[in-house]
Design a protein around this motif. Structure first.
Motif, PDB file in Angstrom:
ATOM      1  N   CYS A 118       0.708  -0.974  -0.004  1.00 44.44           N
ATOM      2  CA  CYS A 118      -0.005   0.056   0.150  1.00 44.44           C
ATOM      3  C   CYS A 118       0.846   1.413  -0.070  1.00 44.44           C
ATOM      4  CB  CYS A 118      -0.805   0.180   1.202  1.00 44.44           C
ATOM      5  SG  CYS A 118      -2.168   1.330   1.061  1.00 44.44           S
ATOM      6  N   GLY A 119       1.939   1.053   0.832  1.00 46.07           N
ATOM      7  CA  GLY A 119       3.013   2.376   0.690  1.00 46.07           C
ATOM      8  C   GLY A 119       3.493   2.620  -0.499  1.00 46.07           C
ATOM      9  N   LEU A 160       0.843   4.009  -2.747  1.00 42.20           N
ATOM     10  CA  LEU A 160       0.335   5.442  -2.491  1.00 42.20           C
ATOM     11  C   LEU A 160       1.608   6.608  -2.383  1.00 42.20           C
ATOM     12  CD1 LEU A 160      -1.956   4.791   0.350  1.00 42.20           C
ATOM     13  CD2 LEU A 160      -2.589   5.002  -2.288  1.00 42.20           C
ATOM     14  N   LEU A 161       2.743   6.387  -2.241  1.00 42.20           N
ATOM     15  CA  LEU A 161       3.793   7.378  -2.140  1.00 42.20           C
ATOM     16  C   LEU A 161       4.028   8.106  -3.251  1.00 42.20           C
ATOM     17  CD1 LEU A 161       6.798   5.504  -0.460  1.00 42.20           C
ATOM     18  CD2 LEU A 161       5.816   7.583   0.167  1.00 42.20           C
ATOM     19  N   LEU A 167       1.490   9.103  -5.418  1.00 41.50           N
ATOM     20  CA  LEU A 167       0.256   9.787  -5.393  1.00 41.50           C
ATOM     21  C   LEU A 167       0.455  11.210  -4.283  1.00 41.50           C
ATOM     22  CD1 LEU A 167      -2.712   7.398  -6.153  1.00 41.50           C
ATOM     23  CD2 LEU A 167      -1.281   8.798  -7.795  1.00 41.50           C
ATOM     24  N   LEU A 168       1.040  10.588  -3.319  1.00 35.71           N
ATOM     25  CA  LEU A 168       1.208  11.605  -2.013  1.00 35.71           C
ATOM     26  C   LEU A 168       2.209  12.635  -2.521  1.00 35.71           C
ATOM     27  CD1 LEU A 168       1.099   9.175   1.036  1.00 35.71           C
ATOM     28  CD2 LEU A 168      -0.734  10.683   0.056  1.00 35.71           C
ATOM     29  N   THR A 169       3.371  12.175  -3.098  1.00 32.98           N
ATOM     30  CA  THR A 169       4.466  13.215  -3.429  1.00 32.98           C
ATOM     31  C   THR A 169       3.658  14.101  -4.517  1.00 32.98           C
ATOM     32  OG1 THR A 169       5.995  11.360  -3.057  1.00 32.98           O
ATOM     33  CG2 THR A 169       6.579  13.220  -4.619  1.00 32.98           C
ATOM     34  N   LEU A 229       0.698  15.123  -4.796  1.00 30.14           N
ATOM     35  CA  LEU A 229      -0.131  16.059  -4.096  1.00 30.14           C
ATOM     36  C   LEU A 229       0.706  17.163  -3.378  1.00 30.14           C
ATOM     37  CD1 LEU A 229      -2.956  16.846  -3.180  1.00 30.14           C
ATOM     38  CD2 LEU A 229      -2.804  15.149  -1.334  1.00 30.14           C
ATOM     39  N   LYS A 230       1.516  16.634  -2.939  1.00 33.12           N
ATOM     40  CA  LYS A 230       2.635  17.573  -2.143  1.00 33.12           C
ATOM     41  C   LYS A 230       3.067  18.731  -2.953  1.00 33.12           C
ATOM     42  CE  LYS A 230       7.287  17.817   0.221  1.00 33.12           C
ATOM     43  NZ  LYS A 230       8.394  16.982   0.351  1.00 33.12           N
ATOM     44  N   GLY A 262       4.567  11.081 -10.664  1.00 29.30           N
ATOM     45  CA  GLY A 262       4.561  11.027  -9.144  1.00 29.30           C
ATOM     46  C   GLY A 262       5.993  10.334  -8.874  1.00 29.30           C
ATOM     47  N   LEU A 308       9.316  11.530  -6.686  1.00 27.54           N
ATOM     48  CA  LEU A 308       9.461  10.988  -5.499  1.00 27.54           C
ATOM     49  C   LEU A 308      11.258  10.448  -5.787  1.00 27.54           C
ATOM     50  CD1 LEU A 308       9.121   9.518  -2.902  1.00 27.54           C
ATOM     51  CD2 LEU A 308       8.052   7.756  -4.311  1.00 27.54           C
TER      52      LEU A 308
END
Length: 466
Positions: free
Chosen positions: A8-9, A12-13, A15-17, A19-20, A352, A356
């Motif tokens: 999961c990490g 999602l990493l 996408l989170l990057t 978004l940041k 992404g 990252l």
């Protein structure tokens, strides 16, 4: 639980990057889509709507004919509907553009893009609709026939309402592929988010603008995912009888059978015929091209596909087994999140991963494999989940009561029963990786082309024969 958290990490990493970076850009300066961004959003929405409507009509019609009607060649024509999935849309677009240029026709614009994307993706609607027509409501159709209701009335009044959730789910899946498409829309000159994201990043040097476009693409995909899940849940309520009759309800004779054969045969034949029109020109081109270079491209594609298939298969197996053995609802939710990569456009996922991995010095090949695994793990996982759901829990309980630990249950019971789904899932992942363009084009190392990238480059240079 640890395997699910790691998977999961990794999913999602990126996408989170992304978004940041989008939020940081919004805080530094006012961001807007601009004129080009608005055109790209509009183009993507029009492609999704047009392909969805045409694909729903074509896939549903063929699904109904091959599931419920009886005519010569029905079985082979049903299998043939999977053929278009093996032909990338950008190859169909390049071949058709070149064919039109030799005959004074201009193959360009939104209409042609909708037709070619429908040809490449209608199989999603066909697969889900034909399954629904085959299983759900068979007794209702037989009852309507016994009451003197004709085929057309039975279709619109009985079969279509039952199959609508499955048809909608197929349309949502094909729409996700349309949002991901890069090569065909570029060759046909249609503005789209997938191409706009890479252009803002690679051409304009605007990572914040690319991240903003990526969020718009993710918003469209989120709506499609929610729609697909809702419709799948509704479709379960229609599986009332589950019977599979030996005979088909409506036998077709004469011109009706001929028309059904033509409707079912034209799409797969078109997908095969369009690129094969240039087989002679391409074979002659090999005399001038370096066969060693062709072998190098093929070996790269083969190596990447095999590595990605192995990584994806192992990850999918770990997620499926963890979901089976863990009673915690959190594991099921995390397992679902880990499989969301397939719905994310390749250009969004690639951006992404670049944001990252580049600051951390990650190898481009590592990012490429990460992108493949993130995007295609759901392809392998869905088959494994379905196969595990068919294994009664009582078998696991019996084995553990006889002193077998979970490793023994996995080795002696689950893995032998999962050989088929694991093989099929691996084959699908292999094919998807070989023809994947947006992730490969964005993340590949310098001077590291694959067959998919070179096909797109040749098509862009109007070297369709090569």
């Amino acid at each position: 639980m640890v395997a699910v958290l790691v998977a999961c990490g990794l999913a999602l990493l990126p996408l989170l990057t992304l978004l940041k970076h989008a939020l940081i850009g919004a805080g530094d300066a006012p961001l807007g889509l601009g004129f080009d961004g608005a055109r790209q959003v509009q183009g993507t929405l029009l492609l999704v709507a047009g392909e969805g409507l045409l694909g729903a009509v074509l896939g549903t019609a063929i699904g109904w004919l091959t599931a419920v009607c009886r005519f010569p060649g029905r079985r082979w024509l049903r299998i043939a509907q999977l053929v278009p999935m093996a032909f990338p849309a950008y190859l169909l677009a390049a071949s058709l553009i070149d064919w039109g240029s030799h005959r004074g026709l201009r193959i360009h614009g939104l209409g042609w893009a909708i037709v070619l994307l429908t040809l490449a993706n209608y199989s999603y609607v066909f697969l889900l609709s034909t399954e629904s027509f085959s299983v759900s409501g068979r007794r209702l159709l037989e009852a309507s026939r016994s009451l003197g209701v004709g085929p057309w009335s039975s279709f619109f009044r009985v079969a279509l309402p039952i199959a609508l959730p499955s048809i909608g789910a197929g349309v949502a899946l094909s729409a996700m592929e349309v949002v991901n498409e890069l090569g065909a829309v570029r060759l046909l000159g249609v503005p789209s988010l997938s191409a706009g994201i890479l252009d803002r990043w690679q051409v304009d040097g605007d990572p914040q603008g690319a991240a903003l476009l990526s969020l718009v693409a993710l918003a469209i995909v989120a709506v499609l995912i929610a729609t697909e899940r809702l419709l799948r849940q509704r479709s379960r309520r229609w599986n009332l009888d589950g019977s599979r009759g030996g005979e088909h309800v409506w036998p077709l004779m004469g011109w009706r059978a001929t028309l059904a054969q033509l409707l079912c045969a034209v799409p797969p034949l078109g997908a095969v015929a369009i690129p094969l029109l240039w087989i002679q020109e391409g074979w002659q081109g090999l005399e001038a091209e370096s066969l060693a270079e062709l072998g190098q491209l093929a070996s790269r594609s083969l190596g990447l596909a095999l590595l990605a298939t192995a990584v994806t298969g192992l990850g999918a197996l770990l997620l499926a087994i963890s979901r089976r053995w863990s009673p915690q609802p959190l594991v099921r939710q995390l397992s679902f999140l880990a499989g969301l990569g397939y719905a994310i456009p390749g250009s969004v996922l690639a951006l992404g991963l670049i944001l990252l991995g580049a600051p951390l010095g990650f190898s481009p090949v590592l990012l490429l494999l990460w992108g493949y695994g993130d995007r295609f793990i759901a392809v392998s996982k869905q088959g494994l989940d379905a196969a595990l759901e068919r294994i009664p829990p009582s078998i696991d309980e019996t084995a553990t009561s006889l002193g077998c630990d979970w490793q023994g249950v996995l080795r002696r019971i689950h893995l032998p029963l999962l050989k088929g789904p694991l093989l099929v899932g691996s084959l699908l992942v292999f094919v998807d990786v070989v023809k994947e363009l947006p992730i490969t084009l964005a993340l590949r190392p310098f001077d590291f082309d694959t067959l998919a990238v070179r096909v797109f480059q040749y098509a862009s240079d109007e070297r369709v024969g090569a």
